[in-house]
Motif scaffolding. Sequence first.
Motif, PDB file in Angstrom:
ATOM      1  N   ASN A  38       5.892 -10.239   3.743  1.00 36.96           N
ATOM      2  CA  ASN A  38       6.224  -8.933   3.161  1.00 36.96           C
ATOM      3  C   ASN A  38       6.173  -7.829   4.209  1.00 36.96           C
ATOM      4  O   ASN A  38       6.989  -6.903   4.206  1.00 36.96           O
ATOM      5  N   ASP A 136       2.063  -4.473  -1.639  1.00 38.13           N
ATOM      6  CA  ASP A 136       2.213  -5.909  -1.397  1.00 38.13           C
ATOM      7  C   ASP A 136       2.267  -6.250   0.091  1.00 38.13           C
ATOM      8  O   ASP A 136       2.506  -7.395   0.462  1.00 38.13           O
ATOM      9  N   SER A 162       6.320  -1.206  -3.409  1.00 38.43           N
ATOM     10  CA  SER A 162       6.442  -2.511  -2.767  1.00 38.43           C
ATOM     11  C   SER A 162       7.502  -2.410  -1.682  1.00 38.43           C
ATOM     12  O   SER A 162       8.306  -1.461  -1.657  1.00 38.43           O
TER      13      SER A 162
END
Length: 208
Positions: A38, A136, A162
């Motif tokens: 991520n 995240d 996110s």
Amino acid sequence: MTPIPLLTPDEPLLLIVDQQAGLAFGVGSGDRQLLVGNTVALAKTARAFNLPIVVSTSASKVYSGPLMPMIRSVIPDVPVIERRNMNAWEDDGVRNAVAKTGRRKLVVSGLLTEACVSFPVLSALADGYEVFVVADTCGGITAESHALALRRMEKAGATMTSWLQLLLELQRDWTRKETYDGARAIVEAHAGGYGIGLAYARDMIHPG
């Protein structure tokens, strides 16, 4: 509550704090491999939309190690500011690097959520910055302590987001040709089923 306007690429900068393997070892709030992936996607997003990037590490020679290579490979030319204290906002080098961008909207990613993420976020908010935490791409020692740190930052005024929401917010219109290819490539590589769907649609429309 006044709605927060959607971000545009000319507004934010990205602050990456302590994305180092030695600290990732301590993450117990989620899957470490996903967390790194991520963060790579976030760094690619910053590159695709030409966001200024400030990177800081701590204790890199004695415990934490350097910025993780997968992340470093995306931003090899960005200077890494080494510091001693947990709160990056208390480091003159970091704070000055942020100020030099001239941007007042701060997107933050880092380890560990309980300290090296939440401390600079709270301090930047106190200094009048608008702060977005890419939740995240942050990891805490336990799921509970990570969640509590996110709640504290949100209560203080930070916005939780996110990496994918940030990318889509910055792109917003797939007819924006200047960032289309870069944004789409990141989604296809990192956004799971959504990325698979985009690749499938492309291949169906333009087979071969």
